[in-house]
Scaffold this active site. Structure first.
Site, short mmCIF file in Angstrom:
data_model
loop_
_atom_site.label_atom_id
_atom_site.label_comp_id
_atom_site.label_asym_id
_atom_site.label_seq_id
_atom_site.Cartn_x
_atom_site.Cartn_y
_atom_site.Cartn_z
N LYS A 82 9.01 52.77 -13.15
CA LYS A 82 8.23 52.47 -14.36
C LYS A 82 6.82 51.99 -14.05
CE LYS A 82 11.76 51.81 -17.83
NZ LYS A 82 12.23 50.99 -18.95
N LYS A 139 16.45 62.69 -14.79
CA LYS A 139 17.35 62.43 -15.91
C LYS A 139 16.61 62.72 -17.23
CE LYS A 139 16.16 57.62 -16.53
NZ LYS A 139 16.46 56.32 -17.00
N LYS A 173 13.62 59.03 -22.42
CA LYS A 173 12.83 58.77 -23.62
C LYS A 173 11.34 58.93 -23.36
CE LYS A 173 15.41 55.01 -25.78
NZ LYS A 173 15.42 53.53 -25.80
#
Ligand code: AMP
Ligand code: TRP
Length: 325
Positions: free
Chosen positions: A112, A194, A197
């Protein structure tokens, strides 16, 4: 007495079928057998910049999503993290138990912060400790999550064990519940990642509120592997991912899925997969319109009260053991 479950999701972005199959579906399944707490983790959301108006709206939208997915407020406790101040308080305490080295190993922070730790918020670095607090406050036995949260669960167990060792038996040591199939649904555009969002490519994910045409188009455009067989095969992650989605939504076993598509091509497979996804999501999409804001705020208020009762007991015990109160 029933054993306890805790889980949560962030009110950011659009939820996708990975969230549904990896987490929400299991929350619903487990709520009969367990005393379940399902939280909307808005304090986690602000570890990256959020528009306040959007965050407030998304927080209520996520509560609606829990309900439409089948979380039953008569059986489970649904609440907003910031309504129970003990989450942030326990996080402070556990910050003094966690070690820098431990948090530096968390792969989600590395992802992130995109390798630029100096620019990331301190909150993003500390995100796992808040998650540990969420879980430990409720003396949780089981935490249903997708594969990407496994490392955070290991940290939870480590911090609970350390606290218990240093201050005496205080926390239940929770187990993760990671489903054997569906714990990591992959991007439709790049099966090395993966479904996420935060993916910039909107075609990489099927969102829970996508209409039938959008779902069909996205599946049609999904990447496939070389070879033509419709079979589960580690070497062919794209088709395996699509088959996994089919398996979970059709309720068939993996053998039945392979037998069903034997001798068929990608065209037929994708058409049937799209129909299956559309039908599977239909009841959810109809139900989501049912809850008005008044009903929702009642559910969340009573959820927060119930959560606070347990959380405050745990925090009191923690403070007493540490000589704070
Ligand atoms: P989030 O919305 O990121 O807070 O995630 C909510 C839940 O969905 C967590 O339990 C995640 O582990 C799970 N999850 C997120 N992405 C996926 C995915 N691609 N496949 C399976 N589970 C996922
Ligand atoms: N970190 C989780 C995610 O991104 C969300 C979360 C926060 C959570 N607190 C939790 C999940 C406690 C399970 C238990 O998916």
């Amino acid at each position: 007495m029933k054993k306890r479950i805790f889980s949560g999701a962030q009110p950011t972005g659009e939820l996708h079928i990975g969230n549904y199959l990896g987490a929400l579906k299991n929350w619903v399944k487990l709520q009969d057998e367990y005393d379940a707490f399902y939280c909307i983790v808005n304090l986690h959301a602000i570890t990256v910049p959020q528009d306040p108006k959007v965050l407030r709206k998304k927080t209520l939208d996520l509560a609606r999503i829990y309900l439409a997915a089948g979380v039953n407020p008569e059986k489970s406790t649904i609440f907003i993290q910031s309504d129970v101040a003990e989450h942030a308080e326990l996080a402070w305490v556990l910050n003094c138990v966690a070690r820098m080295g431990e948090l530096e190993r968390m792969t989600q922070f590395k992802d992130k912060s995109k390798g630029n730790a100096a620019r990331a918020s301190v909150g993003l670095f500390d995100y796992p400790v808040l998650m540990v607090s969420d879980i430990l406050l409720y003396q949780t036995d089981l935490v249903p999550v997708g594969q990407d949260q496994k490392q955070h669960l290991e940290l939870t167990r480590d911090l609970a064990e350390r606290f218990n060792r240093d201050f005496g038996e205080t926390f239940v040591i929770p187990d993760p519940y990671i489903p054997p199939v569906g714990a990591k649904i992959l991007s439709l555009k790049d099966p090395s990642k993966k479904m996420s969002k935060s993916d910039e490519n909107l075609n990489a994910s099927i969102f829970l509120l996508d209409d039938a045409d959008t779902i069909t188009r996205k599946i049609k455009k999904a990447v496939t592997d070389s070879g033509t067989d419709i079979k589960f095969d580690e070497e062919r992650p794209a088709v395996t991912n699509l088959l996994t989605i089919y398996q979970l939504m059709s309720g068939k076993t993996s053998e039945e899925c392979e037998a069903h598509f034997e001798g068929k091509g990608y065209g037929d497979f994708k058409r049937e997969l799209a129909e299956t996804v559309v039908e599977y999501m239909r009841p959810f999409q109809e139900k989501i319109k049912e809850y008005d804001d008044d009903e929702l705020s009642k559910i969340l208020k009573s959820g927060a009260e119930k959560a606070r009762e347990i959380a405050s007991k745990t925090l009191k015990d923690v403070y007493e053991k540490m000589g704070i109160k």
